[in-house]
Design a protein around this motif. Structure first.
Motif, PDB file in Angstrom:
ATOM      1  N   ARG A  79     -14.048 -41.910  22.150  1.00 21.86           N
ATOM      2  CA  ARG A  79     -13.925 -42.840  21.023  1.00 21.86           C
ATOM      3  C   ARG A  79     -12.465 -42.979  20.576  1.00 21.86           C
ATOM      4  O   ARG A  79     -12.041 -44.054  20.148  1.00 21.86           O
ATOM      5  CB  ARG A  79     -14.818 -42.398  19.864  1.00 21.86           C
ATOM      6  CG  ARG A  79     -16.270 -42.812  20.084  1.00 21.86           C
ATOM      7  CD  ARG A  79     -17.107 -42.562  18.850  1.00 21.86           C
ATOM      8  NE  ARG A  79     -17.691 -41.231  18.879  1.00 21.86           N
ATOM      9  CZ  ARG A  79     -18.326 -40.676  17.856  1.00 21.86           C
ATOM     10  NH1 ARG A  79     -18.430 -41.333  16.708  1.00 21.86           N
ATOM     11  NH2 ARG A  79     -18.854 -39.477  17.963  1.00 21.86           N
TER      12      ARG A  79
ATOM     13  N   ILE B 249     -11.011 -45.404  22.958  1.00 24.00           N
ATOM     14  CA  ILE B 249     -11.415 -46.772  22.614  1.00 24.00           C
ATOM     15  C   ILE B 249     -10.558 -47.288  21.457  1.00 24.00           C
ATOM     16  O   ILE B 249     -10.082 -48.434  21.475  1.00 24.00           O
ATOM     17  CB  ILE B 249     -12.915 -46.821  22.268  1.00 24.00           C
ATOM     18  CG1 ILE B 249     -13.752 -46.555  23.526  1.00 24.00           C
ATOM     19  CG2 ILE B 249     -13.284 -48.175  21.661  1.00 24.00           C
ATOM     20  CD1 ILE B 249     -15.227 -46.338  23.249  1.00 24.00           C
TER      21      ILE B 249
ATOM     22  N   PHE C 120     -13.886 -51.509  30.552  1.00 23.68           N
ATOM     23  CA  PHE C 120     -14.385 -50.138  30.489  1.00 23.68           C
ATOM     24  C   PHE C 120     -14.657 -49.643  31.908  1.00 23.68           C
ATOM     25  O   PHE C 120     -15.585 -50.119  32.560  1.00 23.68           O
ATOM     26  CB  PHE C 120     -15.669 -50.072  29.659  1.00 23.68           C
ATOM     27  CG  PHE C 120     -15.458 -50.229  28.183  1.00 23.68           C
ATOM     28  CD1 PHE C 120     -15.530 -49.124  27.344  1.00 23.68           C
ATOM     29  CD2 PHE C 120     -15.180 -51.455  27.623  1.00 23.68           C
ATOM     30  CE1 PHE C 120     -15.325 -49.250  25.977  1.00 23.68           C
ATOM     31  CE2 PHE C 120     -14.981 -51.596  26.262  1.00 23.68           C
ATOM     32  CZ  PHE C 120     -15.050 -50.488  25.436  1.00 23.68           C
TER      33      PHE C 120
ATOM     34  N   LEU D  50     -21.858 -46.976  22.482  1.00 27.34           N
ATOM     35  CA  LEU D  50     -22.256 -48.362  22.769  1.00 27.34           C
ATOM     36  C   LEU D  50     -22.467 -49.152  21.483  1.00 27.34           C
ATOM     37  O   LEU D  50     -22.149 -50.338  21.420  1.00 27.34           O
ATOM     38  CB  LEU D  50     -23.517 -48.379  23.635  1.00 27.34           C
ATOM     39  CG  LEU D  50     -23.320 -47.960  25.088  1.00 27.34           C
ATOM     40  CD1 LEU D  50     -24.668 -47.805  25.779  1.00 27.34           C
ATOM     41  CD2 LEU D  50     -22.458 -48.967  25.842  1.00 27.34           C
TER      42      LEU D  50
ATOM     43  N   ASN E  33     -20.796 -48.608  18.722  1.00 22.78           N
ATOM     44  CA  ASN E  33     -19.425 -48.924  18.327  1.00 22.78           C
ATOM     45  C   ASN E  33     -18.893 -50.099  19.137  1.00 22.78           C
ATOM     46  O   ASN E  33     -18.250 -51.009  18.599  1.00 22.78           O
ATOM     47  CB  ASN E  33     -18.499 -47.720  18.553  1.00 22.78           C
ATOM     48  CG  ASN E  33     -18.734 -46.570  17.586  1.00 22.78           C
ATOM     49  OD1 ASN E  33     -18.690 -45.418  17.986  1.00 22.78           O
ATOM     50  ND2 ASN E  33     -18.983 -46.866  16.334  1.00 22.78           N
ATOM     51  N   LEU E  34     -19.181 -50.067  20.418  1.00 26.38           N
ATOM     52  CA  LEU E  34     -18.681 -51.107  21.324  1.00 26.38           C
ATOM     53  C   LEU E  34     -19.199 -52.484  20.931  1.00 26.38           C
ATOM     54  O   LEU E  34     -18.461 -53.470  20.971  1.00 26.38           O
ATOM     55  CB  LEU E  34     -19.088 -50.780  22.761  1.00 26.38           C
ATOM     56  CG  LEU E  34     -18.818 -51.845  23.828  1.00 26.38           C
ATOM     57  CD1 LEU E  34     -17.338 -52.160  23.894  1.00 26.38           C
ATOM     58  CD2 LEU E  34     -19.325 -51.386  25.182  1.00 26.38           C
TER      59      LEU E  34
ATOM     60  N   SER F   6     -16.579 -55.393  20.239  1.00 30.93           N
ATOM     61  CA  SER F   6     -16.474 -56.467  21.234  1.00 30.93           C
ATOM     62  C   SER F   6     -17.072 -57.789  20.766  1.00 30.93           C
ATOM     63  O   SER F   6     -17.225 -58.709  21.570  1.00 30.93           O
ATOM     64  CB  SER F   6     -17.170 -56.025  22.529  1.00 30.93           C
ATOM     65  OG  SER F   6     -18.560 -55.842  22.315  1.00 30.93           O
TER      66      SER F   6
ATOM     67  N   THR G 104     -15.849 -58.660  27.339  1.00 30.76           N
ATOM     68  CA  THR G 104     -15.949 -57.230  27.658  1.00 30.76           C
ATOM     69  C   THR G 104     -16.595 -57.040  29.021  1.00 30.76           C
ATOM     70  O   THR G 104     -17.620 -57.645  29.314  1.00 30.76           O
ATOM     71  CB  THR G 104     -16.778 -56.499  26.580  1.00 30.76           C
ATOM     72  OG1 THR G 104     -16.194 -56.731  25.297  1.00 30.76           O
ATOM     73  CG2 THR G 104     -16.841 -55.005  26.848  1.00 30.76           C
TER      74      THR G 104
ATOM     75  N   ILE H  24     -17.885 -53.984  31.648  1.00 32.61           N
ATOM     76  CA  ILE H  24     -18.221 -52.558  31.695  1.00 32.61           C
ATOM     77  C   ILE H  24     -18.620 -52.169  33.116  1.00 32.61           C
ATOM     78  O   ILE H  24     -19.602 -52.686  33.655  1.00 32.61           O
ATOM     79  CB  ILE H  24     -19.386 -52.235  30.749  1.00 32.61           C
ATOM     80  CG1 ILE H  24     -19.058 -52.636  29.302  1.00 32.61           C
ATOM     81  CG2 ILE H  24     -19.752 -50.757  30.822  1.00 32.61           C
ATOM     82  CD1 ILE H  24     -20.245 -52.524  28.355  1.00 32.61           C
TER      83      ILE H  24
END
Length: 237
Positions: free
Chosen positions: A149, A152, A165, A181, A183-184, A188, A193, A195
């Motif tokens: 984190r 990130i 990512f 995820l 948080n992502l 985003s 984004t 991944i």
């Protein structure tokens, strides 16, 4: 926003040619979340790294907002990379700095000089990744998920348009992965984004997922589409 046209990446290994990317054609829409999956050695990370030219393709075009980034000169490439944030599998944190110091250092490298502005931005980023209570902790005191984190937070300091990512959740447990995820999804919201993952759980919420095998796209679709097709994704699911 991003279009790959006939992208190939060829390496030489023991006198043989290895096609890490084999005639890749992709269109990734602005603000979409895109998943890349496949077995180890399928070319996932190589494909991701071509999008910010950490790996230059052997041939083919990569258009971002209509401009072919493979033609960029040094200055143009530096400006483009300011618009991308990349999170690697390994954390790359400074062991001698606490969490606040790691994030502040990334801001300083990006050209921030005002200490008050740096402090305010660090506070915003800690809140974004839900680490407000860990600011004075050093990397050795953090779990794998907490370190990721911090990575990130450092990747989004410049508010990039594109987030990449690179299988960065493979080292954390399922519960921590779910937290990251979540948080992502917040981070985003207004970003494109991409991944790379070995796990369905990391990619299932993507707008579109591709499956690579030996550098080729062998499947493409949403989670619901792919679980109803025979192949790698459904078997993994």
């Amino acid at each position: 926003m991003i279009e790959l046209k006939n992208v190939n990446k060829v390496y030489k290994s023991n006198g043989n040619q290895v096609h890490a990317c084999n005639n890749i054609n992709l269109i990734i829409d602005k603000n979409d979340i895109y998943g890349i999956m496949g077995l180890s050695g399928a070319g996932k990370s190589t494909l991701l790294r071509t999008i910010n030219l950490l790996e230059a393709p052997t041939n083919g075009s990569i258009l971002v907002n209509g401009k072919d980034i493979t033609k960029f000169n040094g200055k143009e490439l530096r400006e483009y990379r300011k618009k991308t944030g990349m999170i690697f599998q390994h954390f790359n944190l400074l062991e001698s700095r606490d969490v606040r110091g790691n994030i502040a250092f990334a801001l300083e490298v990006a050209g921030w000089k005002d200490k008050k502005a740096i402090n305010e931005r660090v506070n915003e980023l800690l809140q974004l990744v839900e680490l407000e209570d860990k600011g004075s902790f050093y990397p050795i005191q953090l779990s794998g998920g907490q370190k990721q984190r911090v990575s990130i937070a450092r990747a989004v300091i410049k508010n990039p348009e594109i987030l990449l990512f690179d299988d960065c959740l493979s080292a954390v447990d399922t519960e921590t992965e779910e937290q990251i995820l979540n948080n992502l999804l917040k981070i985003s919201k207004d970003k494109t984004t991409i991944i790379v993952s070995h796990r369905v759980s990391s990619a299932k919420n993507a707008d579109k997922i591709i499956i690579l095998d030996e550098g080729k796209i062998i499947q493409e679709g949403s989670h619901n589409q792919l679980i109803n097709q025979e192949g790698y994704y459904a078997a993994l699911y």
